[in-house]
Design a protein around this motif. Structure first.
Motif, mmCIF file in Angstrom:
data_model
loop_
_atom_site.group_PDB
_atom_site.id
_atom_site.type_symbol
_atom_site.label_atom_id
_atom_site.label_comp_id
_atom_site.label_asym_id
_atom_site.label_seq_id
_atom_site.Cartn_x
_atom_site.Cartn_y
_atom_site.Cartn_z
ATOM 1 N N THR A 142 8.601 -19.291 1.341
ATOM 2 C CA THR A 142 10.066 -19.249 1.325
ATOM 3 C C THR A 142 10.556 -17.986 0.632
ATOM 4 N N VAL A 143 11.754 -17.584 1.027
ATOM 5 C CA VAL A 143 12.446 -16.514 0.323
ATOM 6 C C VAL A 143 13.744 -17.127 -0.187
ATOM 7 N N ILE A 144 13.989 -16.992 -1.482
ATOM 8 C CA ILE A 144 15.144 -17.645 -2.080
ATOM 9 C C ILE A 144 16.110 -16.579 -2.570
ATOM 10 N N GLN A 145 17.358 -16.737 -2.172
ATOM 11 C CA GLN A 145 18.353 -15.749 -2.584
ATOM 12 C C GLN A 145 19.151 -16.254 -3.785
ATOM 13 N N HIS B 164 8.242 -17.783 6.906
ATOM 14 C CA HIS B 164 6.822 -17.477 6.826
ATOM 15 C C HIS B 164 6.020 -18.758 6.646
ATOM 16 N N SER B 165 4.797 -18.710 7.159
ATOM 17 C CA SER B 165 3.953 -19.895 7.023
ATOM 18 C C SER B 165 3.108 -19.805 5.752
ATOM 19 N N HIS B 166 2.937 -18.605 5.224
ATOM 20 C CA HIS B 166 2.094 -18.433 4.040
ATOM 21 C C HIS B 166 2.827 -17.584 2.992
ATOM 22 N N ASP B 167 2.063 -17.150 1.987
ATOM 23 C CA ASP B 167 2.620 -16.384 0.853
ATOM 24 C C ASP B 167 3.523 -15.237 1.296
ATOM 25 N N VAL B 168 4.649 -15.113 0.638
ATOM 26 C CA VAL B 168 5.480 -13.915 0.820
ATOM 27 C C VAL B 168 5.095 -12.949 -0.294
ATOM 28 N N TRP C 187 4.428 -23.433 -6.793
ATOM 29 C CA TRP C 187 3.349 -22.450 -6.876
ATOM 30 C C TRP C 187 3.888 -21.149 -7.458
ATOM 31 N N ASP C 188 3.595 -20.021 -6.817
ATOM 32 C CA ASP C 188 3.910 -18.738 -7.432
ATOM 33 C C ASP C 188 5.170 -18.099 -6.849
ATOM 34 N N ALA D 105 13.736 -13.732 -3.967
ATOM 35 C CA ALA D 105 12.428 -14.023 -4.551
ATOM 36 C C ALA D 105 11.552 -14.611 -3.462
ATOM 37 N N GLY D 106 10.338 -14.106 -3.352
ATOM 38 C CA GLY D 106 9.406 -14.609 -2.348
ATOM 39 C C GLY D 106 8.359 -15.472 -3.013
ATOM 40 N N THR D 107 8.040 -16.617 -2.393
ATOM 41 C CA THR D 107 7.117 -17.556 -3.024
ATOM 42 C C THR D 107 5.864 -17.738 -2.176
#
Lengths: 652, 631
Positions: free
Chosen positions: A258-261, A285-289, A236-237, A252-254
């Motif tokens: 998820t947050v990806i380092q 997180h359960s939803h958009d970051v 997704w985004d 990066a937050g998706t």
């Protein structure tokens, strides 16, 4: 110790609002968070992540982006306006229309002299930051699509702008576009959809990093305008990016939560060439970051699931310290519930409305652990919708239940409540004193004859209430020159004292008989999160954001013996490690030695007659005490009686 | 592991309207690996610089004319050669702007293709199977061209290969459902015809790929049912039995690719190196249908190494020049760089050495460094002139053992291990080959020291472990097992035969490959080995903290795995062996106890899940009044 009857109330339907944007001020270690309802909150990362300020939202203000310039906070929103906030009076200082349609992003240069805005109409607008205002300077070359994201090069000479299907690099001097980086669309069905560059970051070495709606994090060479590397991180985004100050780490937050380092490291050990390598994935997180901040030691993230998550980077903090534990900030650090003890009423504060409930009653007796039969069910007496565009910032219910008041940033409203059998009459009190217009905190005296309202410069307005009207009495002013707002008010049971605490950590005590400042408690470095005055001893109890507890004698104007003992011994490490602040203190009318206080996950009765727990003592010892025979209990007992059965908003 | 990197677009395509054809006739390498010539299916030839993704030049034949085959570049003369309208050979240089004004020659028979290997001379293959070198053809363009193929036989695919100094034209033909392979050698000319084995009725090969290695031509071909076959033809025996008699061409099934439902339509397989094959147009085994992938398979281990989804229609075309794959898909021609490193079973299966062992080897390395630096300090006092690596290499071939040991150690102590890395392999190879030829020569301590540098692996010195085994140097074997990540199963088993140690149990292996080798063990060995495993098992089951035994001990599961494997390989023999009876009974009881343990764990799992549910189900209403007691 004793039995207590607990009214377990689960009908306070408070729903925090989603997090939209974030900005971290590295200098002051303050995090500004904007929520979907337009509210802006300030968290102090140097004081246990305490939520020190809340600027209430407004119906028409949808904050899309936040930006610090030095110690000043600016926002831009879909209403097309730039807002600067007055952090002393907790309201917008002014708003300026940008005339470019909805504002998607706002970013200041490193020098703090300019604000760049990304607008719906395809322009990047430059505003000059002046001492008292921001002033429009010029537009950059207008582009075809909206400007979604912006990032200044640290030198302040270039700006990267994320748009639909592309990134543009502008010369900040001339306003002309110098590069056009085409961003590839997603494959398959999404090929026909424009790709949105949700976030860009422009690094010192002219690397540009972008996150887009096709799920890519892309690394570009900003000098040549060529794509260096693509990391497909989600289906997704990729909604948000944040780079560490030393530019060696990126998160990066998706929209998958998820947050990806990514880290700038050499992919082969011993090799000089460094590249951005995907290193860690956090799923908190359960939803958009939607919003991210990369601090020195942690990744701070927030989004649709409303919670603020502080995820320490374990290579940056010492292991097994308080700093190394994950923190989730779910609920506000202040009480949204007010209780009229005598009348058995509860007032719930929502941004949009107030709810007044009457507690139920039980029948008969029971033994510990039992739930009693509820004879009368709790009843919602009033649901009061606020007037105007501004959201409610504070509210109060008088102890007798006869008065109710709330305030927004623009006005105060006071209501008289009358109970005749089953009918409730509510009358708005017209003609309030004109001083009573913008207040931060409201509180009634224990006999309901006075209303206290904290106003600008830490002052408190005192208003007298009688059947028909309310009249201005006096304004209490501290001797200090603090310009910070008062966030806590407490009127003593005997009507003699009023205690105030402000965000400069000052606690002032006023003598209400003389309407004069009585004393100022020595300033402690951490924020007071709850204050209360004991009804019999007139000792002030204060709990701070760092979980320290102080007891101060108003008579002797000094810390009490018990308080000194507690400080000397030190609080138990498990007590200090709790991660939500104590938001309320009250006392046990049956036993004057009892102080009752609570945070979000426990309530605690401190029995001042018992020995304090030492470092090796088991702090949470209720289970142990229950299991040992009664004569032995005294040997194991200590002053802190902690009950973790409930999540607590308020206790009385 | 082989890997496919991020690709980029070389150019757009104009595919046929029904998408049956990509619009590209062929891609040929130009002056170097970064330049290619792309011939489209109608009239134009374009030169690209690949890394710049941009065209450098383009030539087009007149409207009404058409190109027959892909244009080639003759790097000897720096000329391009193409064929238009079946019989017109055109030759031009890069600076020629108009193709019409360049050299033209009309030949007397229809041309199938022009081939030219890099650095070689162009060869013309005619539609009826005759072959001519371009130069000799142009000396008399109207010379008669013979017919090699019979009626109704037609060329399907062709290529050109240089094997050592010999140039070959290879082409396949089809005649009434039968497929043939022709091997045409040039100078001296010989022709050999082979008949391909029939696949299922109605299935003809979709693609061919030929490569030359080890004096053999390897032909790889893919059928619509996903079978990839390899046929190997020796280039040596050619020419002895020349004739039109078609020989049967033996084949072996290299890969059986998953095709999903139905048959493949547009797909091809291409040899990348001896162990890797690139496949396009075959579904990815773990992705759904309807998606087109480019995949790299390892043929040794039958594992999928890398895959990449290609957007748009795939035409089954694929070219490969110097670690770049060229693939038309949808409306673009993409270039996808790839790597195929030498594979070991461990990396192919992702089963690498255990972390535990790695920690240990790092420790060993540090100790080794300390040793070396101490040696270095002690050597500093010596003032003998030191030899270079090359001199040492020369010395090893002749000098006596003592001198060799002294000089190699000297070399190791003088230089930094990092600098020495490339020469360590050479040193070991030379030492091993001398030891193999000269039975009196063996330098155990030097070899051990070299293995200790950890700059070695089995592939660098394949004979070292066997040499150590032959010399009964179990210490060196142990070191190799410990430090080499890529020891083949056969060698592992050889070590196992020689001695039974922990190190063997911890090396990476795959059941399928190990089983046949395990069968080579004698029954005495098996019994001894099982006894040892039993001893280890008992030791572990009695001790709650297996980690206490030291870092190098195998885990309980590793022991059980080996017990199972050995039993699988030798069960029938063991049942017949009287000495093994007690052992088998004991092992039976182990298995029983393991089964019991697992079933108990299963029960506990069930209870724990119930506990979880209980916690969730505890529901409190919106409001309750509860009595609590604090102590």
């Amino acid at each position: 110790m004793g039995e207590f009857k607990v009214h377990r109330v689960r009908f306070f339907d408070y729903m925090p609002s989603a997090i939209r944007a974030m900005a971290f001020n590295r200098q002051s270690e303050r995090l500004a968070v904007a929520r979907a309802d337009g509210a802006v909150e300030i968290f102090n990362f140097s004081d246990n992540y305490f939520q020190e300020k809340v600027i209430p939202g407004q119906d028409s203000r949808a904050v899309e982006a936040l930006c610090w310039v030095d110690q000043r906070l600016f926002s831009g929103g879909l209403n097309g306006e730039i807002t600067e906030y007055d952090l002393e009076n907790l309201k917008p200082r002014y708003t300026v229309a940008a005339y470019g349609g909805p504002i998607w992003t706002i970013s200041s240069n490193n020098q703090g002299t300019m604000l760049a805005l990304g607008c719906e109409d395809g322009t990047v607008k430059m505003f000059e930051v002046l001492a008292e205002k921001v002033q429009f300077q010029r537009n950059f070359d207008r582009q075809k699509g909206r400007i979604i994201s912006l990032s200044w090069h640290p030198s302040g000479t270039l700006i990267a702008a994320g748009m639909m299907d592309m990134i543009r690099v502008f010369d900040a001097e001339t306003g002309h576009a110098t590069h056009r980086l085409l961003v590839e669309r997603g494959v398959g069905a999404s090929k026909s959809r424009e790709v949105v560059v949700w976030s860009v970051a422009f690094l010192s070495d002219h690397t540009i990093i972008s996150g887009d709606s096709a799920g890519k994090v892309q690394i570009w060479d900003g000098v040549t305008g060529t794509l260096l590397r693509t990391h497909l991180v989600t289906k997704w985004d990729v909604l948000a990016l944040s780079v560490s100050q030393d530019q060696s780490s990126l998160v990066a937050g998706t929209s998958e939560g998820t947050v990806i380092q990514f880290q700038l490291i050499s992919s082969t050990v011993g090799q000089q060439d460094k590249e951005w390598v995907r290193t860690r994935t956090f799923k908190n997180h359960s939803h958009d970051v939607r919003a991210l901040a990369h601090t020195e030691t942690a990744v701070v993230s927030g989004g649709m699931d409303t919670q603020l998550v502080v995820r320490p980077l374990l290579d940056k903090v010492e292991k097994n310290t308080q700093e190394s534990s994950l923190r989730k900030i779910v609920f506000p650090h202040r009480s949204l519930v007010c209780c009229a003890k005598k009348a058995g009423l509860l007032l719930f504060q929502f941004p949009e409305h107030l709810e007044l409930w009457r507690l139920g009653e039980s029948e008969g007796h029971g033994k510990p652990g039992d739930s009693l039969t509820v004879k009368t069910k709790p009843e919602k007496l009033i649901q009061l919708k606020r007037k105007g565009e501004d959201h409610i910032c504070c509210s109060a219910l008088s102890p007798c239940g006869g008065w109710m008041a709330y305030s927004t940033v623009s006005s105060v409203r006071l209501y008289r409540l009358q109970y005749n059998n089953n009918n409730i009459g509510i009358t708005k009190v017209s003609r309030l004193p004109k001083d009573l217009c913008s207040v931060h905190q409201l509180c009634f005296s224990s006999d309901s004859s006075k209303l206290f309202a904290s106003s600008s410069h830490s002052s408190v307005i005192v208003v007298a209430l009688n059947q028909q009207e309310c009249t201005y009495l006096h304004t209490l002013k501290p001797k200090s020159s603090s310009r910070q707002p008062v966030h806590l008010l407490f009127a003593s049971e005997d009507g003699k004292w009023l205690a105030t605490a402000n965000t400069d950590c000052e606690i002032h005590i006023y003598n209400l008989d003389k309407l004069k400042l009585h004393c100022t408690v020595p300033v402690y470095s951490s924020y007071p999160t709850a204050i209360a005055i004991h009804p019999l001893t007139s000792n002030l109890v204060v709990v701070h954001a760092d979980q320290q507890i102080f007891e101060y004698s108003l008579e002797k104007k000094e810390y009490t013996e018990w308080s000194r003992k507690l400080q000397k011994l030190g609080l138990h490490s498990l007590w200090l490690e709790r991660d939500t602040p104590v938001t309320h203190i009250t006392f046990n009318s049956r036993n004057p030695a009892h102080i009752i206080l609570h945070d979000m996950f426990m309530f605690c009765i401190i029995d001042q007659s018992l020995p304090l727990p030492e470092a090796k003592t088991l702090l949470y010892n209720q289970m142990t005490l229950r299991s040992v025979p009664e004569p032995e209990r005294i040997r194991h007992s200590h002053a802190f009686k902690i009950c973790k059965n409930f999540q607590v908003w308020s206790s009385h | 592991m082989a890997a496919l990197y991020e690709g980029y677009t070389l150019c757009g395509l104009v595919p046929a309207q029904n998408l049956s054809h990509s619009g590209i006739q062929g891609i040929e390498q130009e002056r170097d690996s970064d330049h290619v010539v792309v011939t489209d299916s109608t009239r134009s030839v374009t030169l690209y610089k690949v890394s710049d993704q941009k065209p450098l030049g383009s030539w087009t034949v007149k409207q009404g004319q058409s190109l027959v085959c892909s244009a080639v570049f003759n790097s000897q003369t720096k000329e391009y050669v193409a064929v238009s309208d079946n019989r017109v050979i055109r030759i031009w240089k890069e600076e020629d702007i108009l193709l019409d004004k360049a050299f033209k020659a009309t030949v007397s028979s229809d041309v199938w293709r022009v081939h030219c290997v890099h650095g070689g001379e162009p060869v013309v293959l005619f539609q009826r199977g005759a072959v001519r070198l371009l130069d000799s053809l142009l000396s008399a363009p109207q010379q008669p061209i013979e017919e090699i193929l019979v009626q109704e036989e037609a060329i399907r695919w062709s290529t050109n290969i240089v094997a050592e100094t010999q140039q070959f034209v290879i082409f396949t033909t089809e005649q009434k459902g039968d497929h043939f392979l022709y091997l045409q050698r040039l100078n001296p000319n010989t022709l050999q015809r082979y008949r391909l084995e029939r696949e299922e009725p109605g299935l003809g090969p979709l693609s061919f790929s030929a490569s030359y290695r080890d004096k053999h031509i390897h032909l790889l071909y893919l059928y619509p049912n996903g079978h990839v076959y390899q046929s190997v033809v020796s280039v040596r025996g050619l020419g002895t039995e020349e004739g039109t008699q078609a020989l049967p061409l033996p084949r072996s099934l290299l890969l059986s690719l998953p095709v999903g439902e139905g048959l493949l339509e547009a797909a091809s397989a291409m040899v990348l190196d001896e162990a890797h094959v690139a496949v396009v147009g075959v579904p990815h085994p773990s992705a759904g249908a309807g998606k087109d992938f480019l995949c790299i398979w390892n043929t040794n281990f039958q594992t999928l190494q890398a895959g990449k989804e290609m957007a748009g229609k795939i035409y089954g075309q694929l070219w490969c020049y110097s670690n770049k794959l060229f693939i038309p898909h949808g409306k673009t021609l993409s270039v996808i760089p790839f790597v195929c490193p030498k594979s070991s079973l461990a990396s192919a299966l992702g089963k690498l050495k255990q972390a535990k062992t790695e920690v240990l080897s790092i420790m060993a390395n540090q100790i080794n460094f300390t040793l070396l630096s101490m040696q270095r300090m002690s050597r500093k006092t010596q003032s003998t002139p030191s030899l270079t690596t090359d001199q040492v290499l020369e010395l090893i071939k002749t000098a006596p053992v003592e001198d060799v040991e002294k000089e190699v150690e000297g070399l190791l102590s003088r230089s930094d291990i990092q600098d020495l890395q490339p020469s360590v392999g050479q040193l070991v190879s030379v030492l091993v080959s001398r030891s193999l030829t000269d039975p009196a020569f063996y330098t155990p301590s030097t070899l051990a020291q070299l293995v200790h540098t950890q700059c070695l692996c089995h592939s660098v010195c394949p004979d070292l472990v066997l040499l150590a085994l032959e010399k009964k140097d179990y210490f060196l074997c142990q070191l190799c097992l410990q430090f080499f990540p890529d020891i083949p199963e056969a060698v592992t088993c050889a070590c196992l035969k020689a001695f039974i140690r922990n190190e063997v149990l911890q090396t990476a292996y795959s059941d399928n490959f190990l089983l046949p080798h395990l069968k080579d063990l004698s029954s005495q060995h098996v019994v001894l080995f099982l006894q040892y495993l039993q001893f280890l098992y008992l030791k572990y089951s009695q001790d709650a903290f297996p980690q206490m035994h030291g870092l190098r001990s195998p885990s309980l599961t590793q022991i059980m795995d080996w017990v199972c494997l050995v039993l699988d390989a030798h069960f029938t023999v063991l049942v017949m062996t009287p000495e093994a009876k007690g052992l088998l009974l004991n092992l039976h009881s182990f298995v029983k106890s393991q089964v019991r343990l697992v079933s108990e764990l299963g029960k506990i799992e069930g209870s724990l899940q119930e506990l979880n549910k209980m916690k969730v189900n505890k529901d409190v209403g919106q409001y309750s009044i509860e009595i609590i007691e604090l102590f």
